[in-house]
Motif scaffolding. Structure first.
Motif, short mmCIF file in Angstrom:
data_model
loop_
_atom_site.label_atom_id
_atom_site.label_comp_id
_atom_site.label_asym_id
_atom_site.label_seq_id
_atom_site.Cartn_x
_atom_site.Cartn_y
_atom_site.Cartn_z
N LYS A 11 61.69 29.68 23.81
CA LYS A 11 60.42 29.12 24.25
C LYS A 11 59.42 29.02 23.08
N THR A 12 59.37 30.12 22.32
CA THR A 12 58.43 30.14 21.18
C THR A 12 58.77 29.04 20.19
N THR A 13 60.05 28.88 19.93
CA THR A 13 60.50 27.82 19.01
C THR A 13 60.12 26.45 19.53
N GLN A 14 60.29 26.28 20.87
CA GLN A 14 59.92 25.00 21.47
C GLN A 14 58.43 24.73 21.31
N TYR A 15 57.62 25.76 21.54
CA TYR A 15 56.16 25.60 21.41
C TYR A 15 55.77 25.25 19.97
N ILE A 16 56.47 25.93 19.02
CA ILE A 16 56.17 25.66 17.61
C ILE A 16 56.54 24.22 17.25
N LEU A 17 57.73 23.79 17.71
CA LEU A 17 58.16 22.43 17.43
C LEU A 17 57.23 21.41 18.07
N ILE A 18 56.81 21.72 19.33
CA ILE A 18 55.87 20.82 20.02
C ILE A 18 54.55 20.77 19.26
N GLY A 19 54.11 21.94 18.79
CA GLY A 19 52.85 21.99 18.02
C GLY A 19 52.96 21.21 16.73
N ILE A 20 54.12 21.37 16.04
CA ILE A 20 54.32 20.62 14.78
C ILE A 20 54.34 19.13 15.06
N ALA A 21 55.06 18.73 16.12
CA ALA A 21 55.15 17.31 16.47
C ALA A 21 53.77 16.77 16.83
N ALA A 22 53.02 17.56 17.59
CA ALA A 22 51.66 17.12 17.96
C ALA A 22 50.78 16.99 16.73
N GLY A 23 50.94 17.94 15.79
CA GLY A 23 50.16 17.88 14.55
C GLY A 23 50.49 16.65 13.73
N ILE A 24 51.83 16.38 13.67
CA ILE A 24 52.26 15.20 12.91
C ILE A 24 51.71 13.92 13.54
N ILE A 25 51.82 13.86 14.89
CA ILE A 25 51.30 12.68 15.60
C ILE A 25 49.80 12.53 15.38
N LEU A 26 49.08 13.65 15.48
CA LEU A 26 47.62 13.62 15.28
C LEU A 26 47.28 13.19 13.85
N PHE A 27 48.07 13.70 12.89
CA PHE A 27 47.85 13.34 11.48
C PHE A 27 48.08 11.84 11.27
N LEU A 28 49.17 11.34 11.88
CA LEU A 28 49.47 9.91 11.75
C LEU A 28 48.40 9.05 12.39
N VAL A 29 47.92 9.49 13.57
CA VAL A 29 46.87 8.74 14.26
C VAL A 29 45.59 8.72 13.43
N LEU A 30 45.24 9.93 12.93
CA LEU A 30 44.03 10.00 12.10
C LEU A 30 44.19 9.17 10.82
N GLY A 31 45.39 9.24 10.22
CA GLY A 31 45.65 8.46 9.02
C GLY A 31 45.54 6.96 9.28
N ALA A 32 46.12 6.56 10.43
CA ALA A 32 46.05 5.15 10.80
C ALA A 32 44.61 4.71 11.02
N MET A 33 43.82 5.60 11.67
CA MET A 33 42.42 5.28 11.90
C MET A 33 41.65 5.16 10.58
N VAL A 34 41.94 6.09 9.65
CA VAL A 34 41.26 6.04 8.34
C VAL A 34 41.62 4.75 7.61
N ILE A 35 42.92 4.41 7.63
CA ILE A 35 43.37 3.18 6.97
C ILE A 35 42.72 1.96 7.62
#
Length: 270
Positions: A11-35
């Protein structure tokens, strides 16, 4: 107990992976917005620059039109004054000299010279008056008037100017007048400041541009001459036509002035 710990670890691993994926998605969204905002800002800047260039060009064209209208009105007034006033005064003078000559048994040579001089002055006034006439200005031909100017200067015998050109110039008459003034100013600079005695003028139509080069064999152009009103006038007039004037000079080796005018700015619209 082992199974429970394994479950927690999974479960912990799943949460970490979900958090990493969410962070990556958020980073990409923010990056796209900045661009997006950067590109939008750049497009806005480019649009602003383009609008400024259009505004500047329109202002220059309005300024040119205003100058031409003022010049036309002034020349028409001068033409009328020369023909109606000064021309008539000279005609009257010539008439009086003629009456005096006929009243004398032997007309003095000085009186004959005076009569001939007044006659030449009347012809010059008529030519000058004609050159300021509106209809003449509307039919102005750069090549014809430039050739006449060259013949006039060469007639003094201290200067040799040669003109070469390819084809006719399909330019509006008012633009040809400005080009004529540019070349005139260039010739005067070569004669007065460069102390040249030989000048070559070459006019060439190239794809998209009209190139006029004026090359003299003078002493070159010094720093003071480069800042003179004559140079500034040439640059200003070339700029009004959407072109530029460039000087290439070497001490004791002469000067070449290259005037480049975009033909698309000057051609008649069909």
């Amino acid at each position: 107990m082992y199974i429970y710990l394994l479950f927690l670890y999974t479960k912990t691993t799943q949460y970490i992976l979900i958090g990493i994926a969410a962070g990556i998605i958020l980073f990409l969204v923010l990056g796209a917005m900045v661009i997006y905002f950067i590109l939008a800002y750049k497009r806005k800047q480019d649009l602003h620059k383009q609008e400024m260039l259009i505004t500047k060009k329109e202002f220059q064209q309005q300024l040119l039109q205003s100058q031409l209208e003022t010049q036309e009105e002034t020349m028409s007034l001068l033409s009328k004054e020369l023909h109606d006033n000064i021309g008539q005064l000279l005609n009257s003078t010539k008439l009086l000299i003629g009456v005096t000559q006929r009243s004398l048994e032997s007309s003095p040579e000085t009186l004959n010279i005076a009569e001939e001089t007044v006659g030449k002055a009347i012809q010059e006034i008529r030519s000058l008056s004609k050159s300021m006439n509106k209809q003449w200005l509307e039919q102005f031909n750069l090549l014809e008037n430039l050739q006449a100017e060259i013949i006039r200067i060469n007639a003094a015998g201290i200067m040799h100017i040669k003109l070469s050109h390819s084809g006719s110039l399909l330019l509006e008459a008012d633009k040809q007048i400005i080009l004529f003034r540019i070349v005139q100013e260039t010739l005067q600079n070569a004669i007065k400041h460069a102390r040249a005695n030989s000048i070559d003028i070459n006019i060439v139509n190239t794809p998209g541009n009209l190139i006029i080069t004026v090359t003299d064999n003078g002493v070159g152009m010094d720093a003071e001459a480069a800042k003179g009103m004559g140079i500034l006038n040439i640059k200003h007039r070339a700029g009004l036509l959407g072109g530029e004037a460039v000087w290439n000079t070497e001490p004791q080796e002469g000067t070449t002035v290259s005037i480049s005018i975009p033909i698309k700015e000057l051609n008649y619209e069909h």
